[in-house]
Design a protein around this motif. Structure first.
Motif, PDB file in Angstrom:
ATOM      1  N   ILE A 142      -3.264  -8.699  -2.754  1.00 41.68           N
ATOM      2  CA  ILE A 142      -2.672  -7.394  -3.027  1.00 41.68           C
ATOM      3  C   ILE A 142      -2.697  -6.526  -1.766  1.00 41.68           C
ATOM      4  N   VAL A 143      -3.807  -6.575  -1.028  1.00 41.23           N
ATOM      5  CA  VAL A 143      -3.906  -5.819   0.233  1.00 41.23           C
ATOM      6  C   VAL A 143      -2.837  -6.293   1.215  1.00 41.23           C
ATOM      7  N   SER A 144      -2.731  -7.610   1.399  1.00 41.88           N
ATOM      8  CA  SER A 144      -1.731  -8.150   2.324  1.00 41.88           C
ATOM      9  C   SER A 144      -0.306  -7.820   1.869  1.00 41.88           C
ATOM     10  N   PHE A 145      -0.074  -7.887   0.561  1.00 39.12           N
ATOM     11  CA  PHE A 145       1.262  -7.590   0.024  1.00 39.12           C
ATOM     12  C   PHE A 145       1.613  -6.125   0.240  1.00 39.12           C
ATOM     13  N   ALA A 146       0.636  -5.237   0.101  1.00 39.62           N
ATOM     14  CA  ALA A 146       0.871  -3.806   0.336  1.00 39.62           C
ATOM     15  C   ALA A 146       1.262  -3.553   1.786  1.00 39.62           C
ATOM     16  N   LEU A 147       0.605  -4.231   2.717  1.00 39.54           N
ATOM     17  CA  LEU A 147       0.901  -4.047   4.135  1.00 39.54           C
ATOM     18  C   LEU A 147       2.254  -4.643   4.514  1.00 39.54           C
ATOM     19  N   GLU A 148       2.719  -5.640   3.757  1.00 40.51           N
ATOM     20  CA  GLU A 148       4.004  -6.268   4.052  1.00 40.51           C
ATOM     21  C   GLU A 148       5.171  -5.516   3.434  1.00 40.51           C
ATOM     22  N   THR A 149       4.950  -4.825   2.316  1.00 37.62           N
ATOM     23  CA  THR A 149       6.064  -4.238   1.567  1.00 37.62           C
ATOM     24  C   THR A 149       6.087  -2.717   1.537  1.00 37.62           C
ATOM     25  N   GLY A 154       0.619   1.324  -7.869  1.00 33.87           N
ATOM     26  CA  GLY A 154       1.185   1.177  -9.203  1.00 33.87           C
ATOM     27  C   GLY A 154       2.402   0.265  -9.222  1.00 33.87           C
ATOM     28  N   GLU A 155       3.204   0.302  -8.153  1.00 31.10           N
ATOM     29  CA  GLU A 155       4.380  -0.555  -8.069  1.00 31.10           C
ATOM     30  C   GLU A 155       3.989  -2.021  -7.933  1.00 31.10           C
ATOM     31  N   ILE A 156       2.935  -2.278  -7.171  1.00 29.53           N
ATOM     32  CA  ILE A 156       2.467  -3.654  -6.980  1.00 29.53           C
ATOM     33  C   ILE A 156       1.876  -4.209  -8.270  1.00 29.53           C
ATOM     34  N   LEU A 157       0.994  -3.424  -8.895  1.00 29.69           N
ATOM     35  CA  LEU A 157       0.349  -3.896 -10.114  1.00 29.69           C
ATOM     36  C   LEU A 157       1.337  -3.993 -11.276  1.00 29.69           C
ATOM     37  N   GLY A 158       2.425  -3.233 -11.203  1.00 31.38           N
ATOM     38  CA  GLY A 158       3.428  -3.279 -12.263  1.00 31.38           C
ATOM     39  C   GLY A 158       4.571  -4.234 -11.990  1.00 31.38           C
ATOM     40  N   LEU A 159       4.535  -4.924 -10.849  1.00 29.07           N
ATOM     41  CA  LEU A 159       5.628  -5.827 -10.483  1.00 29.07           C
ATOM     42  C   LEU A 159       5.672  -7.034 -11.427  1.00 29.07           C
ATOM     43  N   LEU A 160       6.862  -7.352 -11.940  1.00 34.05           N
ATOM     44  CA  LEU A 160       7.044  -8.457 -12.874  1.00 34.05           C
ATOM     45  C   LEU A 160       7.838  -9.587 -12.215  1.00 34.05           C
ATOM     46  N   TRP A 161       7.524 -10.817 -12.618  1.00 34.64           N
ATOM     47  CA  TRP A 161       8.210 -11.976 -12.038  1.00 34.64           C
ATOM     48  C   TRP A 161       9.708 -11.935 -12.315  1.00 34.64           C
ATOM     49  N   GLU A 162      10.105 -11.395 -13.471  1.00 30.63           N
ATOM     50  CA  GLU A 162      11.537 -11.342 -13.767  1.00 30.63           C
ATOM     51  C   GLU A 162      12.302 -10.394 -12.842  1.00 30.63           C
ATOM     52  N   HIS A 163      11.564  -9.591 -12.080  1.00 27.29           N
ATOM     53  CA  HIS A 163      12.195  -8.666 -11.131  1.00 27.29           C
ATOM     54  C   HIS A 163      12.054  -9.136  -9.685  1.00 27.29           C
ATOM     55  N   VAL A 164      11.587 -10.374  -9.499  1.00 26.97           N
ATOM     56  CA  VAL A 164      11.411 -10.930  -8.151  1.00 26.97           C
ATOM     57  C   VAL A 164      12.418 -12.058  -7.939  1.00 26.97           C
ATOM     58  N   LEU A 194       3.508 -14.329  -2.613  1.00 28.04           N
ATOM     59  CA  LEU A 194       4.020 -14.514  -3.969  1.00 28.04           C
ATOM     60  C   LEU A 194       3.940 -15.981  -4.390  1.00 28.04           C
ATOM     61  N   ASN A 195       4.212 -16.878  -3.454  1.00 29.76           N
ATOM     62  CA  ASN A 195       4.112 -18.304  -3.768  1.00 29.76           C
ATOM     63  C   ASN A 195       2.674 -18.701  -4.085  1.00 29.76           C
ATOM     64  N   LEU A 196       1.710 -18.087  -3.401  1.00 28.42           N
ATOM     65  CA  LEU A 196       0.302 -18.362  -3.685  1.00 28.42           C
ATOM     66  C   LEU A 196      -0.083 -17.906  -5.090  1.00 28.42           C
ATOM     67  N   GLN A 197       0.624 -16.890  -5.597  1.00 31.22           N
ATOM     68  CA  GLN A 197       0.354 -16.395  -6.940  1.00 31.22           C
ATOM     69  C   GLN A 197       0.886 -17.339  -8.023  1.00 31.22           C
ATOM     70  N   GLY A 198       1.746 -18.276  -7.619  1.00 27.87           N
ATOM     71  CA  GLY A 198       2.300 -19.199  -8.591  1.00 27.87           C
ATOM     72  C   GLY A 198       3.442 -18.578  -9.366  1.00 27.87           C
ATOM     73  N   PRO A 199       4.668 -18.658  -8.842  1.00 25.19           N
ATOM     74  CA  PRO A 199       5.824 -18.024  -9.492  1.00 25.19           C
ATOM     75  C   PRO A 199       5.989 -18.447 -10.950  1.00 25.19           C
ATOM     76  N   LYS A 200       6.372 -17.491 -11.795  1.00 29.71           N
ATOM     77  CA  LYS A 200       6.600 -17.737 -13.211  1.00 29.71           C
ATOM     78  C   LYS A 200       7.944 -17.141 -13.609  1.00 29.71           C
ATOM     79  N   VAL A 205       3.151 -10.168 -11.767  1.00 25.66           N
ATOM     80  CA  VAL A 205       2.897 -10.978 -10.567  1.00 25.66           C
ATOM     81  C   VAL A 205       1.413 -10.973 -10.242  1.00 25.66           C
ATOM     82  N   PHE A 206       0.825  -9.790 -10.277  1.00 28.07           N
ATOM     83  CA  PHE A 206      -0.608  -9.642 -10.025  1.00 28.07           C
ATOM     84  C   PHE A 206      -1.248  -9.179 -11.334  1.00 28.07           C
TER      85      PHE A 206
END
Length: 373
Positions: A142-149, A154-164, A194-200, A205-206
C-alpha cells in the motif's frame, strides 16, 4: 421561534438532517462531538453571542490533545467554526430557532503554512524494512502503491478490481474526495504491485479497512522511529516526484492527482533543488552525454563498522556490496572497485542506478563517501 433549542440538541438535529447527506459525515460527526463536550453546548442557540463563539475559539486553541500534549491545530478549530456557522444559518433560515449567525462576525484562527514534509529515501527503506520484519506485506504494498499513484488512503483502500484495467494500465476511481470521478494511470511498478496482490474479477484490491490500516501504519512508524510523518505525506511526495520527472505539465499532474485547483496543487509541491540542476545545463547533446555519465559514476555513502579488528564497509544504496578487510585503506579501495563494477553493470543492463542517499542513518556509527573512479 421557541428559543429553547440548546446547541447540543441542535447539533444532533444537524447531524441527522444535514451531515448525514454529506460525503464527510463521519468527520462532521466527530467535530460535533468535540463541540458537545464544551460548556457552550448547554446554552440555547438563540442566546449564543459572538463573545461566546470567541470564547469557544480561544478555549479550543488552548486545548491539549493526544499523548504528547500538542494543542489543537488552528485548521481543526476553523473546521469546527465552519460547522457551527452552517448550523446557525440553517437554524435561522429553515428552523426559525435563532435570528442571527454569531460565527460570521468572529475572527477565524490564522491558517498555518502548508506542510512541506518530503519523504527521505532512508525513511522509505526503513518503512519497507519494518514491514518485512513484521511480515506485513500488505502495508508495504500500500505504501509503494501510494508513492506510485499519488492516490489518497481512502481511494487506495476503496479500490476495486472491477475498476482496474491492467491491460490499459488505468485505475478508475468513481467516487473521490472532491466528488468527481477520475482515472489514474498506472506505472509499471504500480502494475507489479497489483499483480502481487493477485488480480481478481471483483472485490477490493487491498482487503483492509481504514481502522486496521491506521493501526498497522502507526505501529510501523513507531518501530522505525520516524518523526512527523503522516500517510497523507506520501501523496505529497508522489505528486512532487511527478513534477520532478520533468515530463508532465501541471494540468497532466492535476488530472492524475485529482486536484481541481492548481493553487491547491501548488501547495503539495516542493521540488528538491537537485532535481532542477539538469535543466540549467540546456539541451545540447554533449551536455546530455556528459551529464548522463556524471550522474551514474557518483560517490556513494558507505557505512563503516569495526569488528574483531576487521573493517566492514557496506552501501545503504546497494545491499549486495559488502567488503571486509583488516586494513582500512585496502577496504576502501576494494569498496571503490566493487562500486565501479556495480554501476558499470547497471549501465550495461540499461538500468538507472539509485541516487546516492546522503542522509545519515541514525543506526550507523560512521559514514564515508566512496568514489567509484
Amino acid at each position: 421561534m421557541s428559543g429553547q433549542l440548546i446547541l447540543r440538541d441542535a447539533l444532533t438535529r444537524y447531524n441527522e438532517r444535514i451531515s448525514s447527506q454529506k460525503k464527510g459525515f463521519e468527520q462532521e460527526r466527530y467535530r460535533a462531538n468535540s463541540i458537545c463536550r464544551h460548556p457552550l453546548a448547554t446554552k440555547p442557540i438563540a442566546e449564543i453571542t459572538t463573545v461566546d463563539i470567541a470564547g469557544y475559539r480561544d478555549d479550543r486553541l488552548a486545548t491539549l490533545f493526544g499523548p504528547i500534549g500538542k494543542t489543537i491545530s488552528p485548521s481543526t478549530v476553523r473546521l469546527e467554526l465552519s460547522l457551527l456557522s452552517d448550523l446557525f444559518t440553517i437554524a435561522e433560515i429553515e428552523w426559525g430557532e435563532c435570528t442571527t449567525n454569531p460565527v460570521t462576525k468572529v475572527r477565524k484562527p490564522k491558517i498555518p503554512p502548508g506542510r512541506q514534509r518530503r519523504l527521505e529515501r532512508y525513511e522509505e527503506k526503513r518503512i519497507q524494512r519494518a514491514c518485512v520484519q513484521t511480515n506485513n506485506d500488505l502495508v508495504s504494498r500500500i505504501v509503494s502503491f501510494a508513492l506510485e499513484t499519488a492516490m489518497r488512503r481512502g481511494e487506495i483502500l476503496g479500490l476495486l478490481w472491477e475498476h482496474v484495467d491492467l491491460v490499459s494500465r488505468v485505475a478508475h476511481l468513481p467516487d473521490t474526495k472532491n466528488g468527481s470521478k477520475r482515472d489514474v494511470p498506472l506505472s509499471l511498478a504500480a502494475v507489479r504491485i497489483l499483480n502481487l496482490q493477485g488480480p481478481k474479477v471483483s472485490g477490493p484490491v487491498f482487503d483492509c479497512n481504514v481502522n486496521r490500516f491506521k493501526s498497522a501504519w502507526r505501529l510501523i512508524i513507531q518501530k522505525t522511529r520516524i518523526i512527523d510523518l503522516r500517510f497523507h505525506d506520501l501523496r505529497h511526495e508522489a505528486i512532487s516526484r511527478l513534477f520532478e520527472l520533468g515530463t508532465l505539465d501541471m494540468m497532466e499532474i492535476a488530472a492524475i492527482s485529482g486536484h481541481k485547483s492548481l493553487q491547491m496543487l501548488k501547495r503539495y509541491t516542493h521540488l528538491r533543488a537537485r532535481m532542477l540542476v539538469s535543466k540549467l545545463d540546456g539541451g545540447k547533446n554533449f551536455h546530455r552525454g556528459v551529464r548522463a555519465i556524471m550522474q551514474i559514476f557518483l560517490p556513494y555513502p558507505a557505512s563503516v563498522k569495526t569488528e574483531n579488528d576487521l573493517f566492514h564497509l557496506s552501501f545503504p544504496d546497494f545491499d549486495d556490496i559488502q567488503v571486509v578487510h583488516e586494513n582500512r585503506q585496502a577496504a576502501v579501495e576494494m569498496a571503490s572497485d566493487a562500486l565501479l563494477r556495480r554501476l558499470a553493470g547497471l549501465m550495461k543492463d540499461c538500468r538507472i542506478p539509485p541516487r546516492p542517499n546522503m542522509t545519515i542513518d541514525e543506526d550507523s556509527p560512521e559514514f564515508m563517501l566512496i568514489s567509484p573512479v
